[in-house]
Design an enzyme around this catalytic site. Structure first.
Site, PDB file in Angstrom:
ATOM      1  N   GLY A 217      10.276 -10.921  -9.804  1.00 11.61           N
ATOM      2  CA  GLY A 217       9.932 -12.369  -9.632  1.00 11.61           C
ATOM      3  C   GLY A 217       8.782 -12.682  -8.538  1.00 11.61           C
ATOM      4  N   GLU A 245      13.142  -4.595 -10.104  1.00 13.80           N
ATOM      5  CA  GLU A 245      12.921  -5.052 -11.597  1.00 13.80           C
ATOM      6  C   GLU A 245      11.658  -5.876 -11.983  1.00 13.80           C
ATOM      7  OE1 GLU A 245      16.350  -6.568 -13.244  1.00 13.80           O
ATOM      8  OE2 GLU A 245      17.788  -5.215 -12.197  1.00 13.80           O
ATOM      9  N   PRO A 246      10.486  -5.373 -11.630  1.00 11.78           N
ATOM     10  CA  PRO A 246       9.503  -6.321 -12.099  1.00 11.78           C
ATOM     11  C   PRO A 246       9.052  -6.393 -13.546  1.00 11.78           C
ATOM     12  CG  PRO A 246       8.566  -3.988 -11.194  1.00 11.78           C
ATOM     13  CD  PRO A 246       9.963  -4.101 -10.986  1.00 11.78           C
ATOM     14  N   GLY A 247       8.709  -7.605 -14.085  1.00 13.46           N
ATOM     15  CA  GLY A 247       8.275  -7.581 -15.377  1.00 13.46           C
ATOM     16  C   GLY A 247       6.994  -8.093 -15.626  1.00 13.46           C
ATOM     17  N   ARG A 248       6.788  -9.469 -15.178  1.00 10.36           N
ATOM     18  CA  ARG A 248       5.379 -10.064 -15.231  1.00 10.36           C
ATOM     19  C   ARG A 248       4.539  -9.536 -14.198  1.00 10.36           C
ATOM     20  NH1 ARG A 248       3.572 -14.978 -12.413  1.00 10.36           N
ATOM     21  NH2 ARG A 248       1.615 -15.691 -13.710  1.00 10.36           N
ATOM     22  N   ARG A 283       4.014 -20.494 -22.520  1.00 10.59           N
ATOM     23  CA  ARG A 283       4.412 -20.820 -21.078  1.00 10.59           C
ATOM     24  C   ARG A 283       3.585 -22.407 -20.700  1.00 10.59           C
ATOM     25  NH1 ARG A 283       2.405 -17.928 -17.246  1.00 10.59           N
ATOM     26  NH2 ARG A 283       4.049 -18.016 -15.898  1.00 10.59           N
ATOM     27  N   CYS A 311       0.785 -29.769 -34.900  1.00  3.73           N
ATOM     28  CA  CYS A 311       0.993 -31.114 -34.967  1.00  3.73           C
ATOM     29  C   CYS A 311       1.859 -31.500 -33.779  1.00  3.73           C
ATOM     30  CB  CYS A 311       1.280 -31.496 -36.115  1.00  3.73           C
ATOM     31  SG  CYS A 311      -0.253 -31.458 -37.327  1.00  3.73           S
ATOM     32  N   GLU A 312       1.676 -31.186 -32.571  1.00  5.00           N
ATOM     33  CA  GLU A 312       2.507 -31.469 -31.567  1.00  5.00           C
ATOM     34  C   GLU A 312       1.819 -31.828 -30.369  1.00  5.00           C
ATOM     35  OE1 GLU A 312       5.897 -31.056 -31.690  1.00  5.00           O
ATOM     36  OE2 GLU A 312       6.279 -29.966 -33.319  1.00  5.00           O
ATOM     37  N   TYR A 341       5.223 -12.663 -21.304  1.00  4.62           N
ATOM     38  CA  TYR A 341       5.369 -13.842 -21.778  1.00  4.62           C
ATOM     39  C   TYR A 341       4.454 -14.573 -22.966  1.00  4.62           C
ATOM     40  CZ  TYR A 341       9.106 -12.938 -18.230  1.00  4.62           C
ATOM     41  OH  TYR A 341      10.075 -12.106 -17.608  1.00  4.62           O
TER      42      TYR A 341
END
Length: 382
Positions: A217, A245-248, A283, A311-312, A341
């Protein structure tokens, strides 16, 4: 403009060869991120949070460097099997694990991260376990990313820990240690110090442990050495080895999303229209994430919102972004820090095929994932 992990020429060549939208990654930056973690945390064992980007090419690179995998779904466990990861290199996490996830994790000999008291009765016989603790802290990140807050769905409250430990003992399971993950993209390193101190207080309940897993995190510009020092102190209070536990952190800065300008318009706002949007990069809509942008054309500085093709009304990749004026259809734009992500959360909403993913290995482009076709999308429909 911020620096991209790839040169302008490399990005232009990739877009010309593979088309846009396109996810492009730098092998050198992947290696550099892992080296930064290793330098800060020393002998700590590293587990990659696969959800950040589960591409098999990335997993094999991590595996060759001795990194284990944290899996939070049956599909992620299947990916671990695909790259032939063994149980000593697998963690099974998640607040609502399925019967199939327990079965496969047990068959592989993985370590389970227990998230609630009721989960203990669902574990395979003689499981190895970490207990996830929720310290009930407010941290400096988006509310959707604050997994250690008191209102979060994750983890065991400290007052619930004795009952969980007793259930594990009576169930014949092996408690390896405690697990802590207070959120993602955290901006203030002091948040980690507070969380580590709070979990260290639990040593009076657990006694010595084999492992303290402090999750990940860390913000991309975080002081890893300072965070690591506090984490090591917490692990020492249990006589435990440290896991992270790194991810990003490991993949975000290695990746860019390349997109082309489709046009320009003004309503009550100024919009630069792109061929990438929420289906390629969720994101900004999901977390309010602001990705650095690098335009590959020149002009006087102006500001514009970056609008995708869906179309949002919420299909915006950036607000009041500084860009060179005078963009024309086909000009190339890179959204940076998109290696995590990004592709992992991409969707086929509106039957938009998901982008290709390519890796610059230092000498050539390697295809990590081919671009989908419409036929791929409806192949499972009957």
């Amino acid at each position: 403009m911020p620096d991209a992990p790839l040169t302008d020429l490399q990005m232009k060549q990739a877009a010309e060869r593979f088309g846009t939208p396109l996810y492009a990654y730098s092998a050198a930056e992947l290696d550099a991120a892992l080296s930064r973690v290793q330098a800060a945390f020393g002998d700590a064992r590293i587990w990659y949070a696969m959800k950040a980007n589960p591409n098999l090419t990335l997993l094999r690179r991590m595996q060759s460097a001795g990194v284990g995998f944290e899996c939070v779904s049956l599909g992620e466990l299947a990916r671990a099997v695909k790259v032939e990861a063994d149980g000593d290199h697998l963690l099974v996490n998640g607040p609502a694990k399925s019967d199939e996830e327990y079965r496969l994790g047990g068959d592989l000999g993985a370590t389970f991260i227990v998230d609630r008291l009721g989960e203990v009765a669902l574990l395979p016989p003689a499981s190895r376990v970490l207990v996830r603790v929720n310290p009930g802290l407010s941290v400096s990140t988006h509310d959707h990313l604050a997994t250690g807050a008191a209102h979060s769905k994750f983890g065991v409250r400290p007052d619930q820990l004795p009952d969980v430990l007793a259930a594990l003992r009576s169930g014949g399971h092996t408690l390896r240690g405690l697990h802590l993950h207070v959120g993602s993209a955290i901006r203030d390193a002091g948040d980690f110090a507070a969380a580590f101190a709070r979990v260290a207080e639990l040593h009076t309940l657990t006694g010595p442990l084999e492992v303290l897993d402090v999750g990940g995190g860390w913000g991309l510009g975080a002081d890893l050495h300072g965070i690591a020092a506090r984490a090591k102190e917490a692990a020492a209070s249990f006589g435990a080895v440290l896991w992270v536990e790194p991810g990003r952190y490991l993949v975000a800065q290695a990746g860019v999303l390349l997109t082309r300008v489709m046009g320009h318009k003004q309503t009550g706002r100024d919009f630069t229209l792109l061929d990438a949007g929420m289906t390629e990069l969720l994101r900004p809509m999901l977390y309010g994430a602001a990705h650095p942008v690098q335009a590959l054309w020149e002009g006087e500085a102006t500001t514009s919102d970056l609008a995708g093709p869906a179309c949002e009304s919420g299909d915006l990749l950036g607000h009041d972004v500084t860009l060179p004026a005078g963009a024309v259809r086909g000009d190339l734009l890179a959204l940076l820090e998109a290696g995590a992500y990004g592709a992992a959360m991409s969707s086929t909403y509106l039957t938009r095929p998901r982008p290709a993913e390519v890796l610059w290995d230092g000498t050539q482009w390697v295809t990590m994932r081919r671009r989908e076709t419409a036929e791929d999308i409806w192949a499972a429909e009957v």
